[in-house]
Write a protein that holds these residues in place. Sequence first.
Motif, PDB file in Angstrom:
ATOM      1  N   PRO A  19      70.605 -42.223  37.211  1.00 53.22           N
ATOM      2  CA  PRO A  19      70.262 -43.318  38.130  1.00 53.22           C
ATOM      3  C   PRO A  19      70.607 -43.003  39.588  1.00 53.22           C
ATOM      4  O   PRO A  19      71.633 -42.370  39.868  1.00 53.22           O
ATOM      5  CB  PRO A  19      71.112 -44.495  37.618  1.00 53.22           C
ATOM      6  CG  PRO A  19      71.495 -44.116  36.224  1.00 53.22           C
ATOM      7  CD  PRO A  19      71.603 -42.624  36.215  1.00 53.22           C
ATOM      8  N   GLY A  20      69.743 -43.423  40.477  1.00 49.23           N
ATOM      9  CA  GLY A  20      70.023 -43.316  41.907  1.00 49.23           C
ATOM     10  C   GLY A  20      69.818 -41.944  42.507  1.00 49.23           C
ATOM     11  O   GLY A  20      70.146 -41.712  43.661  1.00 49.23           O
ATOM     12  N   HIS A  21      69.264 -41.002  41.736  1.00 46.55           N
ATOM     13  CA  HIS A  21      69.029 -39.667  42.283  1.00 46.55           C
ATOM     14  C   HIS A  21      67.543 -39.399  42.528  1.00 46.55           C
ATOM     15  O   HIS A  21      67.123 -38.260  42.680  1.00 46.55           O
ATOM     16  CB  HIS A  21      69.610 -38.585  41.356  1.00 46.55           C
ATOM     17  CG  HIS A  21      71.082 -38.390  41.535  1.00 46.55           C
ATOM     18  ND1 HIS A  21      72.011 -39.293  41.054  1.00 46.55           N
ATOM     19  CD2 HIS A  21      71.794 -37.424  42.162  1.00 46.55           C
ATOM     20  CE1 HIS A  21      73.225 -38.871  41.361  1.00 46.55           C
ATOM     21  NE2 HIS A  21      73.124 -37.746  42.046  1.00 46.55           N
ATOM     22  N   GLY A  22      66.765 -40.482  42.550  1.00 43.22           N
ATOM     23  CA  GLY A  22      65.338 -40.334  42.851  1.00 43.22           C
ATOM     24  C   GLY A  22      65.067 -40.571  44.326  1.00 43.22           C
ATOM     25  O   GLY A  22      65.959 -40.412  45.168  1.00 43.22           O
ATOM     26  N   GLY A  23      63.856 -40.970  44.640  1.00 43.87           N
ATOM     27  CA  GLY A  23      63.468 -41.184  46.031  1.00 43.87           C
ATOM     28  C   GLY A  23      64.125 -42.422  46.614  1.00 43.87           C
ATOM     29  O   GLY A  23      64.528 -43.340  45.879  1.00 43.87           O
ATOM     30  N   ASP A  24      64.241 -42.443  47.935  1.00 45.58           N
ATOM     31  CA  ASP A  24      64.820 -43.594  48.616  1.00 45.58           C
ATOM     32  C   ASP A  24      63.898 -44.799  48.491  1.00 45.58           C
ATOM     33  O   ASP A  24      62.674 -44.657  48.479  1.00 45.58           O
ATOM     34  CB  ASP A  24      65.023 -43.279  50.107  1.00 45.58           C
ATOM     35  CG  ASP A  24      66.154 -42.293  50.329  1.00 45.58           C
ATOM     36  OD1 ASP A  24      67.060 -42.261  49.462  1.00 45.58           O
ATOM     37  OD2 ASP A  24      66.122 -41.554  51.317  1.00 45.58           O
ATOM     38  N   GLY A  25      64.503 -45.985  48.400  1.00 49.07           N
ATOM     39  CA  GLY A  25      63.713 -47.210  48.352  1.00 49.07           C
ATOM     40  C   GLY A  25      63.159 -47.546  49.729  1.00 49.07           C
ATOM     41  O   GLY A  25      63.578 -46.971  50.725  1.00 49.07           O
ATOM     42  N   MET A  26      62.208 -48.463  49.751  1.00 48.13           N
ATOM     43  CA  MET A  26      61.625 -48.896  51.021  1.00 48.13           C
ATOM     44  C   MET A  26      62.152 -50.269  51.381  1.00 48.13           C
ATOM     45  O   MET A  26      62.309 -51.120  50.502  1.00 48.13           O
ATOM     46  CB  MET A  26      60.097 -48.969  50.887  1.00 48.13           C
ATOM     47  CG  MET A  26      59.425 -47.634  50.680  1.00 48.13           C
ATOM     48  SD  MET A  26      59.602 -46.548  52.090  1.00 48.13           S
ATOM     49  CE  MET A  26      58.716 -47.496  53.327  1.00 48.13           C
ATOM     50  N   ASN A  27      62.422 -50.456  52.642  1.00 47.34           N
ATOM     51  CA  ASN A  27      62.890 -51.758  53.153  1.00 47.34           C
ATOM     52  C   ASN A  27      64.133 -52.239  52.414  1.00 47.34           C
ATOM     53  O   ASN A  27      64.241 -53.408  52.053  1.00 47.34           O
ATOM     54  CB  ASN A  27      61.785 -52.810  53.035  1.00 47.34           C
ATOM     55  CG  ASN A  27      60.610 -52.487  53.906  1.00 47.34           C
ATOM     56  OD1 ASN A  27      60.761 -51.822  54.930  1.00 47.34           O
ATOM     57  ND2 ASN A  27      59.446 -52.934  53.507  1.00 47.34           N
ATOM     58  N   GLY A  28      65.050 -51.295  52.142  1.00 46.22           N
ATOM     59  CA  GLY A  28      66.298 -51.688  51.498  1.00 46.22           C
ATOM     60  C   GLY A  28      66.203 -51.765  49.995  1.00 46.22           C
ATOM     61  O   GLY A  28      67.149 -52.224  49.339  1.00 46.22           O
ATOM     62  N   GLY A  29      65.095 -51.343  49.434  1.00 49.76           N
ATOM     63  CA  GLY A  29      64.956 -51.316  47.981  1.00 49.76           C
ATOM     64  C   GLY A  29      65.857 -50.246  47.385  1.00 49.76           C
ATOM     65  O   GLY A  29      66.284 -49.319  48.079  1.00 49.76           O
ATOM     66  N   PRO A  30      66.188 -50.351  46.070  1.00 40.24           N
ATOM     67  CA  PRO A  30      67.090 -49.375  45.450  1.00 40.24           C
ATOM     68  C   PRO A  30      66.444 -48.000  45.317  1.00 40.24           C
ATOM     69  O   PRO A  30      65.222 -47.874  45.298  1.00 40.24           O
ATOM     70  CB  PRO A  30      67.367 -49.984  44.079  1.00 40.24           C
ATOM     71  CG  PRO A  30      66.192 -50.856  43.808  1.00 40.24           C
ATOM     72  CD  PRO A  30      65.706 -51.356  45.132  1.00 40.24           C
ATOM     73  N   LYS A  31      67.283 -46.987  45.202  1.00 44.55           N
ATOM     74  CA  LYS A  31      66.775 -45.635  45.001  1.00 44.55           C
ATOM     75  C   LYS A  31      66.173 -45.518  43.607  1.00 44.55           C
ATOM     76  O   LYS A  31      66.571 -46.236  42.684  1.00 44.55           O
ATOM     77  CB  LYS A  31      67.916 -44.623  45.140  1.00 44.55           C
ATOM     78  CG  LYS A  31      68.246 -44.255  46.574  1.00 44.55           C
ATOM     79  CD  LYS A  31      69.198 -43.081  46.577  1.00 44.55           C
ATOM     80  CE  LYS A  31      69.208 -42.394  47.926  1.00 44.55           C
ATOM     81  NZ  LYS A  31      69.945 -41.130  47.900  1.00 44.55           N
ATOM     82  N   GLY A  32      65.278 -44.576  43.456  1.00 48.14           N
ATOM     83  CA  GLY A  32      64.713 -44.313  42.139  1.00 48.14           C
ATOM     84  C   GLY A  32      65.668 -43.471  41.309  1.00 48.14           C
ATOM     85  O   GLY A  32      66.773 -43.148  41.749  1.00 48.14           O
ATOM     86  N   ASP A  33      65.244 -43.115  40.125  1.00 47.47           N
ATOM     87  CA  ASP A  33      66.088 -42.320  39.226  1.00 47.47           C
ATOM     88  C   ASP A  33      65.544 -40.906  39.118  1.00 47.47           C
ATOM     89  O   ASP A  33      64.369 -40.654  39.405  1.00 47.47           O
ATOM     90  CB  ASP A  33      66.107 -42.961  37.830  1.00 47.47           C
ATOM     91  CG  ASP A  33      66.636 -44.386  37.867  1.00 47.47           C
ATOM     92  OD1 ASP A  33      67.466 -44.668  38.754  1.00 47.47           O
ATOM     93  OD2 ASP A  33      66.214 -45.191  37.025  1.00 47.47           O
ATOM     94  N   LEU A  34      66.425 -40.015  38.676  1.00 47.17           N
ATOM     95  CA  LEU A  34      65.998 -38.652  38.362  1.00 47.17           C
ATOM     96  C   LEU A  34      65.897 -38.558  36.849  1.00 47.17           C
ATOM     97  O   LEU A  34      66.863 -38.844  36.140  1.00 47.17           O
ATOM     98  CB  LEU A  34      67.011 -37.640  38.901  1.00 47.17           C
ATOM     99  CG  LEU A  34      66.819 -36.193  38.446  1.00 47.17           C
ATOM    100  CD1 LEU A  34      65.484 -35.639  38.954  1.00 47.17           C
ATOM    101  CD2 LEU A  34      67.955 -35.309  38.934  1.00 47.17           C
ATOM    102  N   VAL A  35      64.735 -38.236  36.370  1.00 44.12           N
ATOM    103  CA  VAL A  35      64.525 -38.124  34.927  1.00 44.12           C
ATOM    104  C   VAL A  35      64.312 -36.648  34.601  1.00 44.12           C
ATOM    105  O   VAL A  35      63.386 -36.018  35.110  1.00 44.12           O
ATOM    106  CB  VAL A  35      63.307 -38.955  34.463  1.00 44.12           C
ATOM    107  CG1 VAL A  35      63.117 -38.835  32.965  1.00 44.12           C
ATOM    108  CG2 VAL A  35      63.497 -40.410  34.849  1.00 44.12           C
ATOM    109  N   ILE A  36      65.206 -36.114  33.789  1.00 46.05           N
ATOM    110  CA  ILE A  36      65.103 -34.698  33.429  1.00 46.05           C
ATOM    111  C   ILE A  36      64.668 -34.584  31.973  1.00 46.05           C
ATOM    112  O   ILE A  36      65.260 -35.202  31.074  1.00 46.05           O
ATOM    113  CB  ILE A  36      66.449 -33.979  33.638  1.00 46.05           C
ATOM    114  CG1 ILE A  36      66.815 -34.004  35.120  1.00 46.05           C
ATOM    115  CG2 ILE A  36      66.389 -32.546  33.130  1.00 46.05           C
ATOM    116  CD1 ILE A  36      68.181 -33.467  35.422  1.00 46.05           C
ATOM    117  N   ARG A  37      63.633 -33.814  31.772  1.00 45.43           N
ATOM    118  CA  ARG A  37      63.139 -33.591  30.410  1.00 45.43           C
ATOM    119  C   ARG A  37      63.524 -32.177  29.997  1.00 45.43           C
ATOM    120  O   ARG A  37      63.312 -31.226  30.751  1.00 45.43           O
ATOM    121  CB  ARG A  37      61.615 -33.751  30.381  1.00 45.43           C
ATOM    122  CG  ARG A  37      61.018 -33.589  29.009  1.00 45.43           C
ATOM    123  CD  ARG A  37      59.494 -33.718  29.069  1.00 45.43           C
ATOM    124  NE  ARG A  37      58.927 -33.561  27.754  1.00 45.43           N
ATOM    125  CZ  ARG A  37      58.646 -32.392  27.181  1.00 45.43           C
ATOM    126  NH1 ARG A  37      58.870 -31.267  27.844  1.00 45.43           N
ATOM    127  NH2 ARG A  37      58.126 -32.329  25.969  1.00 45.43           N
TER     128      ARG A  37
END
Lengths: 300, 99
Positions: free
Chosen positions: A178-196
């Motif tokens: 969680p939280g290692h994806g792209g930055d959110g917009m307008n204060g939205g939360p960061k995305g996740d990093l999903v590793i397969r």
Amino acid sequence: MAFIDYYKTLGIAKTATEAEIKKAYRKMARKYHPDVNPNDKASEEKFKEVSEANEVLSNPANRKKYDKHGENWKHADDIERQQQQQRQYAGQQQQSRQQSGGGYGDEGYSDFFESMFGGGPSRGNRNVKFRGQDYNAELQLDLRDVFITDKRTLTVNGKNIRLTIPAGVKDGQQIKIPGHGGDGMNGGPKGDLVIRFSISNNTDFKRDGDNLYATVQLDLYTAMLGGDLMVNTFDGKVKLTVTPETANGTKVKLKGKGFPVYKKDGQFGDLYITYELKTPTKLTEKEKQLFEELSKLRQA
Amino acid sequence: MKTEELIRIDELCVHYEVEHTFFTHLSEAGLIELTIIENTSYIHTNLIGDVEKMMRLHHDLQLNMEGIDVVFHLLNKIDHLNSELSAAKNRLRLYEDDL
């Protein structure tokens, strides 16, 4: 431009019916119409506000957009189209990243928004919060790499991420950071990093869940008379005692000699050994003679 | 001799996209005066400003002919009162300057 509450402009409640809107507009229009208020700039401005409010609220489609998006109602179609494109875009990026193991930059994502809406901070759509993009990456490992818990450093989208890979990870398994994806917009939360995890198997063992399967060749004489046999397991050799008259295809279970159970320290699956009887070839005359004798004995 | 400038009602109907009856109703209500020449209706060009205002009042405020008539009377009255107010202010200023 400051946000204008059209309901307030017309002096009506948000639950007003179409008839009530019409009535309120007509009353306001009669009061502020420029033709009945000559040389009155204030009335002229007020009449423009009232007319704008009426244009929006008297049109059910526009009113619906206004109720949903407020001051952004004029961009409602853009916002909804953009959200749809974002979902499609995310899907496409996910596919491409599974091939490359990389991601795309936050800046690129912002540019995408910018191109849709422009950059003015006062634009209403800037207030819509968007969760950051999930990054998807594929990590290719060998089966032996996941027999023990190990640490790896991954570089995803230019960022180094230190990752503990628990023993027993399965092929195709995904873990989410969680939280290692792209930055959110307008204060939205960061995305996740999903590793397969893509786990290749170059060993003689077949893996099924936590169990391992292997085939061991057994010579005819050991199979008939019994004996000891050294067999390979995943982490070393073990000595097996073969019982006399072991049939071809006999399976032996070596408990706890399989693969580690994911996130359960000290627990292992089982190793199943299948005996494959290897019959002798290129028999000598003496061997043929002895086999014939054995055959006669068996027939008798 | 003074030349009267008239414009055909048909042309106004096309220009403003209104029915001919609108002008007929204005005429019947005494708001405008139509000039008929060989069965063709005309209006004085100096009335076009008033006609445009009547159209706006009719379309924007849904005023009927009687309503438009009342508004015009009141607006004329306001104009007259404003003129009187201005004249009174000017006269008062003369007395104030003398003092």
